[in-house]
Design a protein around this motif. Sequence first.
Motif: not given
Length: 327
Positions: A262, A267, A270-272, A274
């Motif tokens: 990630c 990406a 925050k995606t990573c 999360d």
Amino acid sequence: MRLSLFLLIMTSPASATAAPSLPTGYHLIPGAVPLDSGPDGNSIVIDAPKGLIVVDTGRHPEHAQAVIDYARQQGKPIAAIVNSHWHLDHTTGNWDIRQAYPGVAIYASNALEGALVTFLADSKADAEKALADPKTTQSARDQILRGRSVLDHPERIKPNHIVVKSGKMAIAGRPLDVHLAKIAATEGDVWLYDPKTRVAVVGDLVVDIVPFMDSACPDGWSKALGEVAKVPFTVLIPGHGAVMSRADFAEWRTAYDNFVKCGHSTAGKKTCVDGWSRDAARFIDAAHKDYAREAADYYLETRLRSSAEEQQRFCRPLTAATWRKPA
Ligand SMILES: [Zn+2]
């Protein structure tokens, strides 16, 4: 008794499954990651024909003392120390143990040498600044001074047996498979596999709440986890956190690899973060939920999403000539 145990198991969430137990001859002195001071790594005491082997010695004096107290209680000398890596939460206690057992053999890679003239030289400069700041509390001062004492006198914690390659060794008379992972969580991570008991002791190649990437080459670390997966261990002791089964390790490794992947992708950050919190949820206790998120965010910023050159900082040997203080 049996019934109540059954109920306890049946009603516990997956996150509360008991850690696998250690075989006879192994004793864990758990480290900790307090929110308000530096961590202590786990110390593992292994029974050996010539005395005790201690893998990693912690940072704080209380931790090192607990190791020494345990040895005294067992009536056996500490014959050898193995440092999984040079981080001070795993090596500072070498000095306490060496004072109690002056003949102790210390096994480690030579990565401390490069760290002393780069990363740890910067730490020392930061320590001086903190000591000069009147706002630094007394307990923080005590901690800084203890760290500085070993940086001023690195011979206090240095190995006298350098691990230069993987292979079978007898440490304090006990046969062990000693592995050297180069360029992983540090420039030289030492981890052990005990074929007799099928225990793997892997230092900070596994840290329950978040991979500590301060001096890491994330891709090299991923490769090292692949090497760990190749040995037929049934029980794994991480550098921080509870003892793991093979399945636990596989789950943590997936979380690690997903996080790095990630980090290398486009990406959102925050995606990573999360993703890590979700994939490693079973290894993160309630008290460290925010800590794990903040640390994951920090490692994305400083390691996985920094400039191309910065990302490679720890993917080659550390030398004073090539070191530039991080911005
Ligand atoms: Zn550590």
